[in-house]
Design a protein around this motif. Structure first.
Motif, mmCIF file in Angstrom:
data_model
loop_
_atom_site.group_PDB
_atom_site.id
_atom_site.type_symbol
_atom_site.label_atom_id
_atom_site.label_comp_id
_atom_site.label_asym_id
_atom_site.label_seq_id
_atom_site.Cartn_x
_atom_site.Cartn_y
_atom_site.Cartn_z
ATOM 1 N N MET A 1 37.948 35.826 45.377
ATOM 2 C CA MET A 1 39.369 36.188 45.349
ATOM 3 C C MET A 1 39.509 37.691 45.507
ATOM 4 N N ASN A 2 40.459 38.118 46.356
ATOM 5 C CA ASN A 2 40.720 39.544 46.521
ATOM 6 C C ASN A 2 41.374 40.112 45.266
ATOM 7 N N VAL A 3 40.769 41.158 44.710
ATOM 8 C CA VAL A 3 41.449 41.944 43.686
ATOM 9 C C VAL A 3 42.292 43.013 44.362
ATOM 10 N N LEU A 4 41.681 43.670 45.354
ATOM 11 C CA LEU A 4 42.336 44.782 46.051
ATOM 12 C C LEU A 4 42.276 44.534 47.546
ATOM 13 N N LYS A 5 43.385 44.811 48.235
ATOM 14 C CA LYS A 5 43.402 44.664 49.692
ATOM 15 C C LYS A 5 44.238 45.786 50.301
ATOM 16 N N LEU A 6 43.642 46.493 51.256
ATOM 17 C CA LEU A 6 44.346 47.511 52.031
ATOM 18 C C LEU A 6 44.544 46.983 53.439
ATOM 19 N N GLU A 7 45.773 47.110 53.951
ATOM 20 C CA GLU A 7 46.105 46.588 55.276
ATOM 21 C C GLU A 7 46.705 47.709 56.120
ATOM 22 N N ASP A 8 45.970 48.135 57.157
ATOM 23 C CA ASP A 8 46.450 49.130 58.123
ATOM 24 C C ASP A 8 46.981 50.399 57.444
ATOM 25 N N VAL A 9 46.264 50.874 56.447
ATOM 26 C CA VAL A 9 46.733 52.034 55.674
ATOM 27 C C VAL A 9 46.517 53.321 56.466
ATOM 28 N N GLY B 1 34.834 41.095 40.774
ATOM 29 C CA GLY B 1 33.468 41.199 40.298
ATOM 30 C C GLY B 1 32.517 41.935 41.207
ATOM 31 N N GLU B 2 32.984 42.407 42.355
ATOM 32 C CA GLU B 2 32.116 43.109 43.297
ATOM 33 C C GLU B 2 31.945 44.577 42.936
ATOM 34 N N ARG C 1 28.396 44.640 35.635
ATOM 35 C CA ARG C 1 27.838 43.420 35.036
ATOM 36 C C ARG C 1 28.724 42.900 33.916
ATOM 37 N N GLU C 2 29.440 43.805 33.254
ATOM 38 C CA GLU C 2 30.329 43.391 32.161
ATOM 39 C C GLU C 2 31.635 42.794 32.662
ATOM 40 N N GLY C 3 31.839 42.780 33.997
ATOM 41 C CA GLY C 3 32.979 42.070 34.553
ATOM 42 C C GLY C 3 34.048 42.908 35.196
ATOM 43 N N THR C 4 33.879 44.233 35.212
ATOM 44 C CA THR C 4 34.865 45.098 35.849
ATOM 45 C C THR C 4 34.506 45.277 37.322
ATOM 46 N N THR C 5 35.475 45.089 38.202
ATOM 47 C CA THR C 5 35.275 45.295 39.633
ATOM 48 C C THR C 5 35.206 46.787 39.915
#
Length: 236
Positions: free
Chosen positions: A1-9, A29-30, A184-188
């Motif tokens: 699932m996308n947490v953050l998405k930039l489109e044509d910025v 999680g990435e 690893r603790e879960g923060t992207t």
């Protein structure tokens, strides 16, 4: 699932374009890294996400919600935190006061106190210097404080801008280990880093920026195997 998405910025400074039609995404999680030469647009990208640079074009979404145009305070409320280049601690404030500033948008004061204790457990050096003014800390200690301060807002996504800059090699190793632990603790994590070799070794995916454009992207292995990236950024 996308947490953050930039489109044509696109971000412009007068007649100069800092970032041009840039699109990227960070999944939950990435650990994603942006690499590139000085002036490629890496820090500008983070500042645009953080609401510090207005967009000339494009859209930024966090959890599917449009956040482009929001204030930096509203960006924090959306779950994005920023550990800036050069650490930018408040030099006249104590370690404790700097951490409190990281939680300034929160109203759950008992949980803030609990989180501060958690930061002291994670960064024992900061506990030893809790009443010391931040401007008198070493560079490594200031970087630890900047990271802890960024975590005090309980972000879902934390952005690191050149976390190894100006630090001794043994301290750099500690900082990179801390960033991997945070992930690893879960923060992207979205990270800009001058040390391309280390950044690509620890990330899930990477983007290469040149002149405000993304010119290459892929998994850690794909980026490290790319002959152009190896030649330009990895020393062969």
């Amino acid at each position: 699932m996308n947490v953050l998405k930039l489109e044509d910025v696109t971000v412009r400074y007068g007649a100069t374009t800092g970032v041009n039609r840039l699109s990227l995404e960070v999944h939950e999680g990435e650990l994603v890294t942006l690499i590139g030469a000085n002036g490629a647009g890496k820090s500008t990208t983070l500042r645009a996400i953080n609401g510090l640079e207005p967009l000339a074009h494009g859209c930024i979404r966090m959890d599917g919600h449009v956040v482009s145009g929001a204030s930096p305070a509203q960006i924090i409320d959306r779950g994005i935190s920023h550990c800036p280049e050069g650490r930018r601690v408040f030099p006249q404030l104590t370690v404790r006061e700097n951490l409190e500033m990281g939680a300034y948008r929160r109203i759950d004061r008992q949980r803030v106190r609990d989180d501060m204790e958690r930061m002291f457990d994670k960064f024992p050096r900061l506990r030893e210097r809790v009443q010391q003014v931040a401007g008198t800390l070493s560079g490594g200690e200031q970087q630890m404080l900047a990271i802890a301060r960024a975590l005090m807002s309980r972000p879902r996504l934390v952005m690191f801008d050149e976390p190894s800059l100006g630090l001794a090699p043994n301290i750099v190793e500690q900082i990179f280990s801390l960033i991997q632990e945070i992930r690893r603790e879960g923060t992207t994590v979205l990270m800009v880093e001058q040390n391309a070799y280390a950044a690509l070794a620890m990330c899930d995916r990477g983007y290469l920026l040149e002149n405000g454009h993304i010119v290459s992207q892929g998994t850690s292995a794909e980026m490290r195997a790319n002959p152009e990236i190896r030649r330009a950024y990895l020393g062969g």
